[in-house]
Write a protein that holds these residues in place. Structure first.
Motif, PDB file in Angstrom:
ATOM      1  N   SER A 128      35.457 -11.236  26.962  1.00 13.70           N
ATOM      2  CA  SER A 128      36.785 -11.571  26.431  1.00 13.70           C
ATOM      3  C   SER A 128      36.676 -12.331  25.113  1.00 13.70           C
ATOM      4  O   SER A 128      37.448 -12.085  24.178  1.00 13.70           O
ATOM      5  N   LEU A 129      35.708 -13.244  25.035  1.00 10.06           N
ATOM      6  CA  LEU A 129      35.503 -13.980  23.791  1.00 10.06           C
ATOM      7  C   LEU A 129      35.078 -13.038  22.670  1.00 10.06           C
ATOM      8  O   LEU A 129      35.574 -13.144  21.533  1.00 10.06           O
ATOM      9  N   ASN A 130      34.182 -12.119  22.967  1.00 10.19           N
ATOM     10  CA  ASN A 130      33.745 -11.175  21.947  1.00 10.19           C
ATOM     11  C   ASN A 130      34.892 -10.292  21.459  1.00 10.19           C
ATOM     12  O   ASN A 130      35.044 -10.033  20.270  1.00 10.19           O
ATOM     13  N   ARG A 131      35.685  -9.808  22.386  1.00  8.68           N
ATOM     14  CA  ARG A 131      36.810  -8.956  22.011  1.00  8.68           C
ATOM     15  C   ARG A 131      37.825  -9.736  21.180  1.00  8.68           C
ATOM     16  O   ARG A 131      38.459  -9.181  20.272  1.00  8.68           O
ATOM     17  N   SER A 132      37.980 -11.027  21.469  1.00 11.67           N
ATOM     18  CA  SER A 132      38.898 -11.857  20.688  1.00 11.67           C
ATOM     19  C   SER A 132      38.444 -11.996  19.245  1.00 11.67           C
ATOM     20  O   SER A 132      39.251 -12.221  18.343  1.00 11.67           O
ATOM     21  N   MET A 133      37.131 -11.842  19.017  1.00 13.06           N
ATOM     22  CA  MET A 133      36.578 -11.915  17.665  1.00 13.06           C
ATOM     23  C   MET A 133      36.462 -10.531  17.026  1.00 13.06           C
ATOM     24  O   MET A 133      35.979 -10.390  15.902  1.00 13.06           O
ATOM     25  N   GLY A 134      36.929  -9.492  17.718  1.00 14.87           N
ATOM     26  CA  GLY A 134      36.892  -8.148  17.168  1.00 14.87           C
ATOM     27  C   GLY A 134      35.567  -7.440  17.355  1.00 14.87           C
ATOM     28  O   GLY A 134      35.331  -6.393  16.744  1.00 14.87           O
ATOM     29  N   HIS A 135      34.701  -7.990  18.209  1.00 17.96           N
ATOM     30  CA  HIS A 135      33.406  -7.378  18.466  1.00 17.96           C
ATOM     31  C   HIS A 135      33.439  -6.564  19.754  1.00 17.96           C
ATOM     32  O   HIS A 135      34.348  -6.706  20.583  1.00 17.96           O
ATOM     33  N   GLU A 136      32.415  -5.727  19.925  1.00 19.05           N
ATOM     34  CA  GLU A 136      32.272  -4.999  21.182  1.00 19.05           C
ATOM     35  C   GLU A 136      31.875  -5.977  22.293  1.00 19.05           C
ATOM     36  O   GLU A 136      31.527  -7.131  22.042  1.00 19.05           O
TER      37      GLU A 136
END
Length: 353
Positions: free
Chosen positions: A320-328
């Protein structure tokens, strides 16, 4: 991975540090104490640990090449630390770029060795003991390069070979894309190949072989045929229901090595979360999370179910943290129940050592 504090000023330190950024103290990791120590220089490449008064020497690769930050007790006559003495072949340092590649390899290798020491697994230099471990860090030779001369990352008879191109992020990304591997890292390679080593050390010829075959499949099946079939046809459509990765479907040995590597991923990541006091309880359940249970040490707990309880919400948070930063997704895996049971067996074998 543990967090550390400077013995001189109590500043927060990290595993790779060689100098305290606050007080400037020289630092070194002492595997006998499993601590990153602040040192007072004592001459002749030796230092005295500020907190304990014990004297250490710098590993030769720390002193001469700055690719290591580990220490050797003064009464140990080896020139290299317990991690560097596993090296059988290092990159050709006459090629300027190889020093940087070797540095990256050594950083990740020391994380592997740290984990093996924390788990208290049996290993040592191949040249010093039967069944020992060694590393060859090799590169392709462009002047005479063809596919037959390409350095392949792998394990054989206690020797883990790594193509140093894996330490080049551009080259590794190219290979990750070509081979459709969503998770391809240098540390992942080390952990995977160590799985092959510990198959030979802990499973082959032991009482564990039958239960491992029951869980992972027939290791006597033709290995080359299994790999050829995988690279030609890919994994079964439903592979995620039974395997941790697509590559694990190629052969029982690869299933074991991929699962072994994943177990080490879990332990190291959970320890990092525990050390940071990270509180994750996405399901709102009754079980304590990593931060609220001060006795929870992922490397030492016998309770495998506790590892999984802590792991699942942590991976949800990471993704979820990665997706919040626009990463996979940081964690592109699914832990189906058969995979959990394979991990459980790895845990049992490790804790039986």
């Amino acid at each position: 991975m543990k967090l550390f504090h400077c013995g001189r000023c109590a500043n927060l330190l990290y595993f790779e540090n060689s100098c305290c950024t606050q007080c400037g103290a020289d630092l070194g990791f002492a595997p006998d104490a499993m601590e990153l120590l602040a040192l007072e220089p004592a001459g002749d490449d030796t230092g005295v640990a500020i907190t304990s008064g014990q004297r250490y020497r710098l590993c030769a690769n720390y002193r001469d090449h700055s690719v290591c930050n580990w220490l050797i007790p003064l009464d140990d006559t080896h020139a290299f630390c317990v991690a560097c003495r596993l090296n059988r072949t290092i990159p050709d340092l006459g090629i300027p770029k190889n020093h940087g590649l070797w540095l990256r390899l050594e950083k990740e290798k020391r994380r592997l060795v740290y984990s093996l020491l924390r788990i208290r697994l049996p290993f040592g230099p191949l040249e010093e003991q039967q069944g020992g471990l060694a590393f060859d860090f090799l590169s392709d030779q462009p002047a005479r390069f063809d596919e037959r001369n390409k350095v392949l990352t792998g394990h054989a008879h206690g020797v883990i070979t790594l193509n140093i191109a894996e330490a080049d992020p551009v080259e590794r990304e190219r290979m990750r894309s070509e081979m459709a591997e969503p998770y391809r890292t240098v540390l992942g390679h080390f952990r995977h190949e160590s799985g092959h080593y510990f198959w030979d050390r802990l499973v082959a010829g032991s009482a564990w072989l039958a239960p491992v075959r029951d869980r992972f499949g027939d290791d006597t099946a033709d290995y080359k045929q299994g790999l050829d079939r995988y690279y030609q046809y890919g994994p079964p459509v439903d592979w995620q229901n039974r395997y941790i990765s697509a590559y694990a479907t190629s052969h029982a040995w690869e299933d074991w090595a991929e699962t072994w590597a994943h177990y080490l991923h879990m332990l190291d990541t959970l320890e990092t979360a525990w050390q940071f006091g990270l509180r994750v309880n996405a399901h709102g359940g009754e079980h304590p999370d990593t931060a609220s249970d001060p006795s929870f040490d992922p490397y030492q707990t016998d309770d495998f179910d506790a590892l999984v309880r802590h792991w699942r919400p942590l991976t949800l948070a990471l993704n979820s943290l990665n997706r919040s930063m626009g990463h996979e997704h940081a964690y592109p895996f699914v832990l189906a129940e058969p995979v959990v049971e394979k991990l459980r067996l790895v845990h049992q074998i490790v804790h039986a050592c």
